[in-house]
Design a protein around this motif. Structure first.
Motif, PDB file in Angstrom:
ATOM      1  N   ARG A 176     -19.292  14.560 -45.970  1.00 27.48           N
ATOM      2  CA  ARG A 176     -18.902  13.781 -44.792  1.00 27.48           C
ATOM      3  C   ARG A 176     -17.396  13.900 -44.539  1.00 27.48           C
ATOM      4  O   ARG A 176     -16.947  14.000 -43.395  1.00 27.48           O
ATOM      5  N   MET A 177     -16.627  13.872 -45.614  1.00 29.23           N
ATOM      6  CA  MET A 177     -15.170  13.923 -45.468  1.00 29.23           C
ATOM      7  C   MET A 177     -14.729  15.252 -44.858  1.00 29.23           C
ATOM      8  O   MET A 177     -13.877  15.292 -43.970  1.00 29.23           O
ATOM      9  N   VAL A 178     -15.309  16.348 -45.333  1.00 31.45           N
ATOM     10  CA  VAL A 178     -14.964  17.655 -44.774  1.00 31.45           C
ATOM     11  C   VAL A 178     -15.317  17.698 -43.288  1.00 31.45           C
ATOM     12  O   VAL A 178     -14.527  18.159 -42.456  1.00 31.45           O
ATOM     13  N   ALA A 179     -16.508  17.197 -42.950  1.00 25.30           N
ATOM     14  CA  ALA A 179     -16.919  17.176 -41.544  1.00 25.30           C
ATOM     15  C   ALA A 179     -15.957  16.345 -40.712  1.00 25.30           C
ATOM     16  O   ALA A 179     -15.578  16.733 -39.594  1.00 25.30           O
ATOM     17  N   ASN A 180     -15.540  15.213 -41.233  1.00 27.10           N
ATOM     18  CA  ASN A 180     -14.627  14.337 -40.493  1.00 27.10           C
ATOM     19  C   ASN A 180     -13.261  14.978 -40.299  1.00 27.10           C
ATOM     20  O   ASN A 180     -12.684  14.928 -39.199  1.00 27.10           O
ATOM     21  N   TYR A 181     -12.726  15.568 -41.353  1.00 25.62           N
ATOM     22  CA  TYR A 181     -11.406  16.210 -41.237  1.00 25.62           C
ATOM     23  C   TYR A 181     -11.442  17.369 -40.239  1.00 25.62           C
ATOM     24  O   TYR A 181     -10.521  17.539 -39.431  1.00 25.62           O
ATOM     25  N   LEU A 182     -12.496  18.157 -40.286  1.00 32.28           N
ATOM     26  CA  LEU A 182     -12.594  19.285 -39.367  1.00 32.28           C
ATOM     27  C   LEU A 182     -12.781  18.805 -37.924  1.00 32.28           C
ATOM     28  O   LEU A 182     -12.117  19.289 -37.011  1.00 32.28           O
ATOM     29  N   SER A 183     -13.664  17.841 -37.729  1.00 36.86           N
ATOM     30  CA  SER A 183     -13.935  17.361 -36.380  1.00 36.86           C
ATOM     31  C   SER A 183     -12.751  16.597 -35.803  1.00 36.86           C
ATOM     32  O   SER A 183     -12.544  16.589 -34.585  1.00 36.86           O
ATOM     33  N   PRO A 187      -7.338  19.011 -40.857  1.00 37.25           N
ATOM     34  CA  PRO A 187      -7.536  19.717 -42.125  1.00 37.25           C
ATOM     35  C   PRO A 187      -6.377  19.538 -43.097  1.00 37.25           C
ATOM     36  O   PRO A 187      -6.593  19.453 -44.307  1.00 37.25           O
ATOM     37  N   HIS A 188      -5.140  19.487 -42.571  1.00 38.09           N
ATOM     38  CA  HIS A 188      -3.989  19.317 -43.466  1.00 38.09           C
ATOM     39  C   HIS A 188      -4.021  17.949 -44.144  1.00 38.09           C
ATOM     40  O   HIS A 188      -3.663  17.831 -45.330  1.00 38.09           O
ATOM     41  N   ARG A 189      -4.432  16.927 -43.410  1.00 42.22           N
ATOM     42  CA  ARG A 189      -4.553  15.606 -44.017  1.00 42.22           C
ATOM     43  C   ARG A 189      -5.589  15.649 -45.146  1.00 42.22           C
ATOM     44  O   ARG A 189      -5.382  15.075 -46.221  1.00 42.22           O
ATOM     45  N   GLY A 190      -6.715  16.319 -44.883  1.00 44.92           N
ATOM     46  CA  GLY A 190      -7.755  16.420 -45.902  1.00 44.92           C
ATOM     47  C   GLY A 190      -7.289  17.153 -47.144  1.00 44.92           C
ATOM     48  O   GLY A 190      -7.571  16.737 -48.270  1.00 44.92           O
ATOM     49  N   ILE A 191      -6.568  18.243 -46.948  1.00 43.17           N
ATOM     50  CA  ILE A 191      -6.035  18.987 -48.096  1.00 43.17           C
ATOM     51  C   ILE A 191      -5.118  18.093 -48.910  1.00 43.17           C
ATOM     52  O   ILE A 191      -5.181  18.072 -50.148  1.00 43.17           O
ATOM     53  N   LEU A 214     -11.216  23.451 -46.224  1.00 38.72           N
ATOM     54  CA  LEU A 214     -10.102  23.064 -45.356  1.00 38.72           C
ATOM     55  C   LEU A 214      -8.957  24.071 -45.427  1.00 38.72           C
ATOM     56  O   LEU A 214      -8.298  24.347 -44.417  1.00 38.72           O
ATOM     57  N   GLN A 215      -8.733  24.617 -46.614  1.00 35.34           N
ATOM     58  CA  GLN A 215      -7.711  25.661 -46.730  1.00 35.34           C
ATOM     59  C   GLN A 215      -8.074  26.866 -45.866  1.00 35.34           C
ATOM     60  O   GLN A 215      -7.220  27.460 -45.208  1.00 35.34           O
ATOM     61  N   ARG A 216      -9.334  27.227 -45.885  1.00 30.26           N
ATOM     62  CA  ARG A 216      -9.793  28.346 -45.066  1.00 30.26           C
ATOM     63  C   ARG A 216      -9.561  28.057 -43.582  1.00 30.26           C
ATOM     64  O   ARG A 216      -9.158  28.945 -42.821  1.00 30.26           O
ATOM     65  N   ARG A 217      -9.803  26.809 -43.166  1.00 28.02           N
ATOM     66  CA  ARG A 217      -9.635  26.461 -41.764  1.00 28.02           C
ATOM     67  C   ARG A 217      -8.190  26.648 -41.302  1.00 28.02           C
ATOM     68  O   ARG A 217      -7.941  27.015 -40.148  1.00 28.02           O
ATOM     69  N   VAL A 218      -7.232  26.373 -42.182  1.00 26.68           N
ATOM     70  CA  VAL A 218      -5.824  26.520 -41.794  1.00 26.68           C
ATOM     71  C   VAL A 218      -5.302  27.917 -42.144  1.00 26.68           C
ATOM     72  O   VAL A 218      -4.093  28.134 -42.211  1.00 26.68           O
ATOM     73  N   SER A 219      -6.234  28.845 -42.379  1.00 24.34           N
ATOM     74  CA  SER A 219      -5.911  30.263 -42.639  1.00 24.34           C
ATOM     75  C   SER A 219      -5.190  30.493 -43.959  1.00 24.34           C
ATOM     76  O   SER A 219      -4.531  31.520 -44.133  1.00 24.34           O
TER      77      SER A 219
END
Length: 266
Positions: A176-183, A187-191, A214-219
């Protein structure tokens, strides 16, 4: 929105206030339940804390009883009666955990009624304010925020719930947390949050998997691969977590960073 306004939405009968109800009961002795009538009379004669508590718990009992009956008969009249009892109980004991919990449960359960949704959200928040350790309702609150598309609020609520009990959260919150951070576009907050948690549990495979996504999302592909590698070499990781890490690694070798939002660990 007050409970009586919500009751009007589901029934033509109007909800009366507790004071009017109590006076009517005193004058006509019209309550069909002897324990309720006795509690009302005792409270009116001596409105001390003990009598107030007894009366509130009596009203709570009948709110619960009529709501259970409503679940069976689906009658709006039965729901109205349940809400009347709940309103009176709330007026007498507005900070009672058991009353606030029932209020949250009823309005959340009936959230398909659009006008109940705001009340359900405030009811969950009011209950968790007096019972922050109820992790089941913490998860319910997070899920409701996600259902409403309130991703940033859901992310913050997830952090609160995770911090309260990390062990419990491992199996219930990380996806849920990953989904929330991405949506939420956070992502940086989640990392940052997962990094803080990894300071106390540096080899936690669930946290490493979540951080990797999340790291992948921010490249940060190198960082993501290092996190996945730490899972694959981790003695604490179970077979499912290692398989997830392998699937993510293989998927990322073919997909661009923005193509993997569905690859949450679960």
């Amino acid at each position: 929105m007050p409970l009586y306004r919500l009751a009007i939405l589901v029934c033509t009968s109007c909800l009366f206030s507790y004071g009017a109800y109590a006076m009517q009961s005193m004058q006509t002795t019209s309550s069909p339940f002897p324990d309720e009538q006795a509690a009302i009379n005792a409270y009116l004669e001596n409105p001390n804390n003990l009598n107030a508590t007894i009366l509130a718990m009596t009203q709570h009992k009948y709110a619960q009883t009529f709501y259970a009956q409503f679940k069976e008969d689906k009658s709006t009249d039965t729901l109205r009666i349940s809400l009347e009892y709940l309103e009176r109980a709330t007026e007498i004991a507005p900070n009672s955990p058991s009353i606030l919990k029932l209020r949250a449960a009823i309005f959340y359960d009936q959230r398909a009624i659009i006008d109940f949704r705001t009340e359900a959200l405030s009811a969950l928040e009011a209950y968790l304010a007096v019972a922050p350790d109820d992790l089941v309702y913490q998860i319910l609150y997070v899920d409701f925020l996600m259902e409403l598309g309130m991703w940033r609020s859901a992310a913050k609520a997830s952090e609160t719930a995770y911090t309260a009990n990390p062990a419990f959260a491992q199996d219930t919150l990380l996806d849920r947390m990953v989904a929330n951070y991405l949506s939420a576009g956070w992502p940086h907050r989640g990392i940052g949050f997962f990094d803080d948690q990894l300071k106390n549990s540096p080899s936690n495979p669930g946290l490493l998997l979540s951080k990797a996504i999340l790291q992948r999302r921010v490249s940060d592909t190198i960082g993501a691969r290092l996190s996945l590698g730490a899972v694959l070499l981790n003695r604490n990781a179970n077979n499912q977590q290692k398989e997830t890490a392998r699937k993510l690694r293989d998927h990322w070798s073919k997909a661009a960073p923005l193509d993997d939002t569905s690859q949450w660990p679960g």
